[in-house]
Design an enzyme around this catalytic site. Structure first.
Site, PDB file in Angstrom:
ATOM      1  N   ASP A  85       0.820  -1.225   0.000  1.00 18.48           N
ATOM      2  CA  ASP A  85       0.000   0.000   0.000  1.00 18.48           C
ATOM      3  C   ASP A  85       0.851   1.271   0.000  1.00 18.48           C
ATOM      4  O   ASP A  85       0.330   2.379   0.102  1.00 18.48           O
ATOM      5  CB  ASP A  85      -0.947   0.008   1.209  1.00 18.48           C
ATOM      6  CG  ASP A  85      -0.198   0.018   2.536  1.00 18.48           C
ATOM      7  OD1 ASP A  85       1.059  -0.015   2.530  1.00 18.48           O
ATOM      8  OD2 ASP A  85      -0.867   0.068   3.587  1.00 18.48           O
ATOM      9  N   GLU A 132       3.236   2.094   2.250  1.00 17.65           N
ATOM     10  CA  GLU A 132       3.809   2.503   3.544  1.00 17.65           C
ATOM     11  C   GLU A 132       5.242   2.018   3.684  1.00 17.65           C
ATOM     12  O   GLU A 132       5.599   0.954   3.189  1.00 17.65           O
ATOM     13  CB  GLU A 132       2.972   1.926   4.700  1.00 17.65           C
ATOM     14  CG  GLU A 132       1.648   2.627   4.866  1.00 17.65           C
ATOM     15  CD  GLU A 132       0.840   2.081   6.045  1.00 17.65           C
ATOM     16  OE1 GLU A 132       1.351   1.209   6.787  1.00 17.65           O
ATOM     17  OE2 GLU A 132      -0.310   2.529   6.204  1.00 17.65           O
ATOM     18  N   GLN A 155      12.348  25.128   1.939  1.00 16.88           N
ATOM     19  CA  GLN A 155      11.014  25.726   2.139  1.00 16.88           C
ATOM     20  C   GLN A 155      10.988  26.444   3.481  1.00 16.88           C
ATOM     21  O   GLN A 155      10.204  26.116   4.372  1.00 16.88           O
ATOM     22  CB  GLN A 155       9.947  24.639   2.054  1.00 16.88           C
ATOM     23  CG  GLN A 155       9.888  24.013   0.663  1.00 16.88           C
ATOM     24  CD  GLN A 155       8.644  23.178   0.456  1.00 16.88           C
ATOM     25  OE1 GLN A 155       7.551  23.547   0.868  1.00 16.88           O
ATOM     26  NE2 GLN A 155       8.804  22.039  -0.201  1.00 16.88           N
ATOM     27  N   LYS A 173      20.944  36.679  -9.512  1.00 14.00           N
ATOM     28  CA  LYS A 173      19.984  35.650  -9.937  1.00 14.00           C
ATOM     29  C   LYS A 173      18.577  36.022  -9.478  1.00 14.00           C
ATOM     30  O   LYS A 173      18.392  36.491  -8.365  1.00 14.00           O
ATOM     31  CB  LYS A 173      20.393  34.306  -9.326  1.00 14.00           C
ATOM     32  CG  LYS A 173      19.386  33.182  -9.543  1.00 14.00           C
ATOM     33  CD  LYS A 173      19.895  31.862  -8.969  1.00 14.00           C
ATOM     34  CE  LYS A 173      18.929  31.286  -7.980  1.00 14.00           C
ATOM     35  NZ  LYS A 173      19.335  30.016  -7.400  1.00 14.00           N
ATOM     36  N   ARG A 221      14.618  34.231  -9.408  1.00 16.94           N
ATOM     37  CA  ARG A 221      13.842  33.020  -9.704  1.00 16.94           C
ATOM     38  C   ARG A 221      12.362  33.382  -9.708  1.00 16.94           C
ATOM     39  O   ARG A 221      11.874  34.016  -8.774  1.00 16.94           O
ATOM     40  CB  ARG A 221      14.120  31.935  -8.654  1.00 16.94           C
ATOM     41  CG  ARG A 221      13.592  30.565  -9.083  1.00 16.94           C
ATOM     42  CD  ARG A 221      13.741  29.538  -7.983  1.00 16.94           C
ATOM     43  NE  ARG A 221      15.070  28.966  -7.850  1.00 16.94           N
ATOM     44  CZ  ARG A 221      15.524  27.925  -8.532  1.00 16.94           C
ATOM     45  NH1 ARG A 221      14.763  27.366  -9.448  1.00 16.94           N
ATOM     46  NH2 ARG A 221      16.731  27.458  -8.305  1.00 16.94           N
ATOM     47  N   GLY A 244      20.302  21.657 -11.450  1.00 19.07           N
ATOM     48  CA  GLY A 244      21.529  22.115 -12.115  1.00 19.07           C
ATOM     49  C   GLY A 244      21.337  23.423 -12.863  1.00 19.07           C
ATOM     50  O   GLY A 244      22.292  23.963 -13.420  1.00 19.07           O
ATOM     51  N   GLY A 245      20.115  23.958 -12.854  1.00 22.59           N
ATOM     52  CA  GLY A 245      19.828  25.195 -13.589  1.00 22.59           C
ATOM     53  C   GLY A 245      20.680  26.363 -13.101  1.00 22.59           C
ATOM     54  O   GLY A 245      21.287  27.081 -13.910  1.00 22.59           O
ATOM     55  N   THR A 246      20.738  26.539 -11.791  1.00 21.81           N
ATOM     56  CA  THR A 246      21.507  27.662 -11.227  1.00 21.81           C
ATOM     57  C   THR A 246      22.978  27.515 -11.592  1.00 21.81           C
ATOM     58  O   THR A 246      23.615  28.455 -12.091  1.00 21.81           O
ATOM     59  CB  THR A 246      21.356  27.667  -9.681  1.00 21.81           C
ATOM     60  OG1 THR A 246      19.975  27.765  -9.371  1.00 21.81           O
ATOM     61  CG2 THR A 246      22.124  28.806  -9.044  1.00 21.81           C
TER      62      THR A 246
HETATM   63  C1  R5P Z   1      18.866  28.168  -3.806  1.00 17.80           C
HETATM   64  O1  R5P Z   1      18.773  29.195  -3.161  1.00 17.80           O
HETATM   65  C2  R5P Z   1      19.928  27.152  -3.557  1.00 17.80           C
HETATM   66  O2  R5P Z   1      20.979  27.675  -2.820  1.00 17.80           O
HETATM   67  C3  R5P Z   1      20.415  26.550  -4.846  1.00 17.80           C
HETATM   68  O3  R5P Z   1      20.987  27.574  -5.641  1.00 17.80           O
HETATM   69  C4  R5P Z   1      19.315  25.901  -5.604  1.00 17.80           C
HETATM   70  O4  R5P Z   1      18.655  25.020  -4.760  1.00 17.80           O
HETATM   71  C5  R5P Z   1      19.808  25.153  -6.813  1.00 17.80           C
HETATM   72  O5  R5P Z   1      18.721  24.606  -7.479  1.00 17.80           O
HETATM   73  P1  R5P Z   1      18.821  24.189  -9.015  1.00 17.80           P
HETATM   74  O6  R5P Z   1      20.010  23.308  -9.156  1.00 17.80           O
HETATM   75  O7  R5P Z   1      17.536  23.470  -9.293  1.00 17.80           O
HETATM   76  O8  R5P Z   1      18.937  25.452  -9.802  1.00 17.80           O
END
Ligand code: R5P
Length: 302
Positions: free
Chosen positions: A38, A40, A106, A203, A205, A235-237
């Site tokens: 289920d 768990e 979060q 940056k 977001r 890996g976007g940042t």
């Molecule tokens: C954001 O404030 C964190 O310090 C990282 O820059 C972020 O979690 C990296 O996320 P991603 O690899 O998805 O861009």
């Protein structure tokens, strides 16, 4: 005399758990996990004799990142199960080492109606009645104030810097991928020597789509650039920062993160953007876990 301390290497931290136990010269015990039909979680500490735990100081090591054999919710449930289990068996002291703590990002309300869930995670851990909690380079250390027990955020910057120095990096500039990472990058830079420059890209977001934009024109000509972040997730940042660093004339580029989650196409994106190497710690057990936290964590636990 019977050994007073014992370590449980949780399913997500088997290698790091064993290494910490070796540093501390104590016994490491494994766990058995599965998912019930289920959905768990099930966890059992691999012992036949429960008196092995009674009267002991128990160190539980469990990262709570998504991995091939469990998502972060499973990892947290497994952690709670280990705490509950050793408590029931009569552990006298419970020390939790969660090198990566899920939901730590979060920690703020970005849009109306959200939950500040990083704080909730800490309240949950605290409510389990543990004695000490250790994590590594947590995204926002302030959330740890939710813990009434001893709660320590271990800094892995020195050992990551030592790794890069040993690689022969020279004329180093440390670049923060956003303004929020500048203070951390300054600490990082201090481990490479005196007067190592620190710069940052700007940056933004989009809080709805998660899309990032980054700008900045730094003077990185012929410099070995270390881009350091706490987490690499998609890996976007990191990839965006690397592209800008390449445009700014960087020589070698090291992509460094304590927690290199490397989700989806992250490795591809980062290398294609122009990184020479991706470096992470064994807070996350994967192919870029080149720097082990075992010794520094063990030093805190001694
Ligand atoms: C954001 O404030 C964190 O310090 C990282 O820059 C972020 O979690 C990296 O996320 P991603 O690899 O998805 O861009």
């Amino acid at each position: 005399m019977k050994e007073k301390k014992i370590l449980i290497a949780g399913p997500a931290s088997q290698i790091l758990g064993v290494k910490i136990a070796q540093e501390l010269e104590i016994e490491a015990i494994s766990t058995e996990v599965k998912l019930f039909p289920d959905g768990e979680n099930y966890l059992r500490i691999n012992i036949e004799d429960e008196t092995l735990i009674a009267g002991k100081e128990v160190i539980i090591v469990q990262s709570t990142a998504l991995s091939s054999n469990g998502n972060q919710n499973s990892r947290l449930m497994e952690l709670f199960m280990m705490i509950d289990s050793v408590k029931r068996m009569g552990a006298t002291k419970i020390i939790v080492v969660a090198p990566y703590l899920a939901y730590a990002r979060q920690d703020k309300i970005f849009r109306p109606g959200e939950s500040q869930f990083a704080n909730v995670i800490f309240r949950m851990i605290n409510s389990m009645g543990i004695d000490e909690f250790y994590t590594v380079d947590i995204h926002a250390p302030k959330v740890m104030e939710e813990c009434s027990c001893k709660a320590v955020n271990i800094d892995s910057m020195k050992i990551l810097a030592d790794y890069i120095t040993a690689k022969g990096a020279k004329d180093i500039v440390v670049v923060a991928p956003d303004k929020g990472a500048v203070e951390r990058s300054k600490v990082f830079a201090s481990h490479f020597g005196e007067n190592i420059p620190v710069d940052f890209f700007k940056k933004e977001r989009d809080v709805e789509t998660g899309e990032i934009t980054m700008e900045g024109n730094l003077n990185l000509k012929n410099k070995d650039v270390v881009i350091a972040d706490d987490i690499i997730a998609t890996g976007g940042t990191m990839a965006t920062a690397i592209k800008l660093a390449r445009k700014s004339g960087a020589n070698k580029i090291y992509a460094v993160a304590t927690h290199a989650l490397l989700l989806g196409q992250a490795k591809f994106k980062i290398l294609k953007a122009g990184a020479d190497e991706i470096i992470g710690t064994d807070a996350i057990d994967n192919e870029v876990s080149k720097v082990s936290l075992a010794k520094i964590v063990a030093d805190y636990l001694k």
